[in-house]
Structures are given as structure tokens and as C-alpha cells.
Enzyme design. Structure first.
Site: not given
Ligand code: CO8
Length: 260
Positions: A66, A134
Site C-alpha cells: 500500500a 507492516e
Molecule cells: N509506498 C509508496 N512508495 C513506495 C512504496 C510504497 N509501498 N514502495 C516503494 N515506493 C517508492 C519509493 O518511495 C521510491 O520513490 P522515490 O523515488 O520518489 O523516492 C520508489 O518507489 C522506488 O523505491 P526505492 O527507491 O525504495 O527502491 P529500492 O530498490 O531501493 O527498494 C523496496 C525497493 C525494498 C521495495 C523499498 O521500496 C521498500 O521497502 N518499499 C516499501 C515496502 C513496504 O514496506 N511495503 C508495505 C507497505 S504497508 C502495506 O502494504 C499495508 C497494507 C495494508 C494497508 C491497510 C490499510 C491501512
């Protein structure tokens, strides 16, 4: 209104739906969820569609969760509403009569893994990474992940993944039964399409009823599930597809199912 984040192509009974926000690793915000829900709803109504493939744009991610940037400042009420919006999409996918195949082409994290788990079959690329980060963000999975993962692989492994926030690679996901198959990334789309086309050739009523029996039966006692299965089995004998399928076998020809 035209979709901005969801692509959809239909060919030979198979709809390919792509979450298209590669700059954010296809993260799910409320607009994406809205477009996805509308798209799936239309595909369920479309008689030209028999199977759906769901994937993410680009080579890095299926869906990296998300949208954290959208969630960061949410109130408790907004968080709850967002979780309900996501859950509505996941539950609709289970209710659809058409099978949905997830082609997981990279990261499937948090809400992205929940989206894959709501599909009927998961094919993953060999570079895929799956997990529920999460708790590292101070929340829990909110789009059905705690429920679907523990039902799929058992509570112990689900707890290990969810409590640690750790990512697992595609091979481990295969060994644990999270995904059906792991294929080279370059072959993922073709493999998913091959399965979709095979399913699309079968009687769509039979496939839809089988999905209904499996999905609903999981929430019943075994005896109730057996009873439910036999009722659906009986109903199919009132369809043209059953006459066609068995008639074609007897006449030694290929069945031409019409979904009637
Ligand atoms: N949300 C928003 N933006 C994201 C997300 C995300 N989940 N994942 C990646 N991005 C964005 C980054 O911010 C970045 O944007 P910018 O260039 O503007 O800074 C772009 O995508 C590329 O990402 P990275 O530079 O971080 O790429 P890396 O190769 O360095 O890393 C990862 C890749 C490991 C996947 C890293 O991006 C990461 O850890 N992302 C977050 C993963 C995460 O924590 N996901 C879980 C989110 S919580 C969730 O899903 C809850 C679901 C239930 C919700 C319930 C309702 C309340």
C-alpha cells in the site's frame, strides 16, 4: 473516467490487468484500488473474458505494498476506511466466477502480497521477493493478509513472516506453498498466459463453480462442504456446457463450451 494507473488488455478470453505505477513500484493508493475494483467488476460482467491475469508494470515489482506516502498522515478513521477499501477488492476477487492468476514479477510486499494472495493461482518470477513489512512501519497487514496467509500456509509460518517483517525469495515461497510455481522472469508472462489459455478452453461454468466450491468450502465444515459441492455438481447437469462436454467425449470431438 479513464484509468490512470490500471492497464487492461483482452485477447482470446484472457484479460491482462497491469498495475501501472512503476515509479512508485506500483504501490496501491486509494485511486489505484478504485480503478482496480472498477476494472475487475467490468471484467466479471464481460462474457468475452474467462480468465484474468494480474501483474505489475516494470521489471522490479509486482506491487511493493500500500502507498506509505498516502498512509503516513492518515487518521485512525481514514486508516480503517482504507483497509476496508482494500479488503473489498480482495473479497471481490474471491467472489468473481473467473479465476485470477497473479504473475508476481518482483517485489510483492504488504498490500502487494495481499493482492497476490487474493488471486486463485500465483506464478512468481525467480527474482521475486515476498513479505509483510507492516510491523516495521508500526502497523499490521490490513488487506486480509493475516487471514489469507495463515489459511494458505498455516499459522506458524505466517506468524514468522508477519512478526519479523522479513522478505523471502521465490524459492522459499515455493517451498512454503505461498506460490504455485517459480519461473524465469523473461518467461513469466508467457507461462501465466499458457495457464490462462488452458483454463479458458474449459467450460467457464464448471471453472466458476469449482472456484465457488473451493473458496466457500474453506469456511465450512467438511460435511457442509461436501453437501455444497454436490449441490453445485447437480446444478451443472442443467447446463448446455455439461451436455456439450460429455457429448463431445462420447462423439470423440473437442468440446465447444458456450458458458451456458
Ligand atoms: N509506498 C509508496 N512508495 C513506495 C512504496 C510504497 N509501498 N514502495 C516503494 N515506493 C517508492 C519509493 O518511495 C521510491 O520513490 P522515490 O523515488 O520518489 O523516492 C520508489 O518507489 C522506488 O523505491 P526505492 O527507491 O525504495 O527502491 P529500492 O530498490 O531501493 O527498494 C523496496 C525497493 C525494498 C521495495 C523499498 O521500496 C521498500 O521497502 N518499499 C516499501 C515496502 C513496504 O514496506 N511495503 C508495505 C507497505 S504497508 C502495506 O502494504 C499495508 C497494507 C495494508 C494497508 C491497510 C490499510 C491501512
Amino acid at each position: 473516467m479513464e484509468n490512470q494507473n490500471i492497464l487492461c488488455e483482452i485477447a482470446e478470453g484472457v484479460a491482462t490487468v497491469t498495475v501501472n505505477r512503476p515509479a512508485s513500484l506500483n504501490a496501491l493508493n486509494s485511486q489505484v484500488l478504485k480503478e482496480l475494483e472498477c476494472t475487475l467488476y467490468k471484467l466479471e460482467q464481460d462474457p468475452a473474458v474467462r480468465v484474468v491475469i494480474l501483474t505489475g508494470a516494470g521489471e522490479k515489482a509486482f506491487v511493493a505494498g500500500a502507498d506509505i506516502k498516502e498512509m503516513a498522515d492518515m487518521s485512525s478513521f481514514e486508516g480503517h476506511r482504507f483497509a476496508l477499501q482494500g479488503q473489498r477488492v480482495m473479497l471481490f476477487m474471491e467472489k468473481m466466477t473467473k479465476p485470477v492468476i497473479a504473475a508476481v514479477n518482483g517485489y510483492a510486499l504488504g498490500g502487494g502480497l495481499e493482492l497476490a494472495l487474493a488471486c486463485d493461482v500465483i506464478y512468481a518470477s525467480d527474482n521475486a521477493k515476498l513479505g509483510f513489512p507492516e510491523v516495521t512501519l508500526g502497523i499490521i497487514p490490513g488487506f486480509g493478509g493475516t487471514q489469507n496467509l495463515s489459511r494458505l500456509i498455516g499459522p506458524n509460518r505466517a506468524k514468522e513472516l508477519i512478526y519479523s517483517g522479513r522478505m523471502i525469495n521465490a524459492q522459499k515461497a515455493l517451498a512454503w506453498g505461498v506460490v504455485n510455481e517459480v519461473v524465469a522472469q523473461a518467461e513469466l508472462a508467457a507461462k501465466a498466459l499458457e495457464l490462462a489459455r488452458e483454463i479458458a478452453k474449459n467450460g467457464s461454468l464448471g471453472v466458476g463453480y469449482a472456484k465457488n466450491a473451493i473458496v466457500n468450502g474453506l469456511n465450512m465444515t467438511k460435511e457442509d462442504g461436501f453437501r455444497y459441492e454436490s449441490s453445485l455438481f447437480g446444478v451443472l447437469f442443467a447446463t448446455e456446457d455439461q451436455k456439450e462436454g460429455m457429448g463431445a467425449f462420447v462423439e470423440k470431438r473437442k468440446a465447444q463450451f458456450r458458458g451456458k
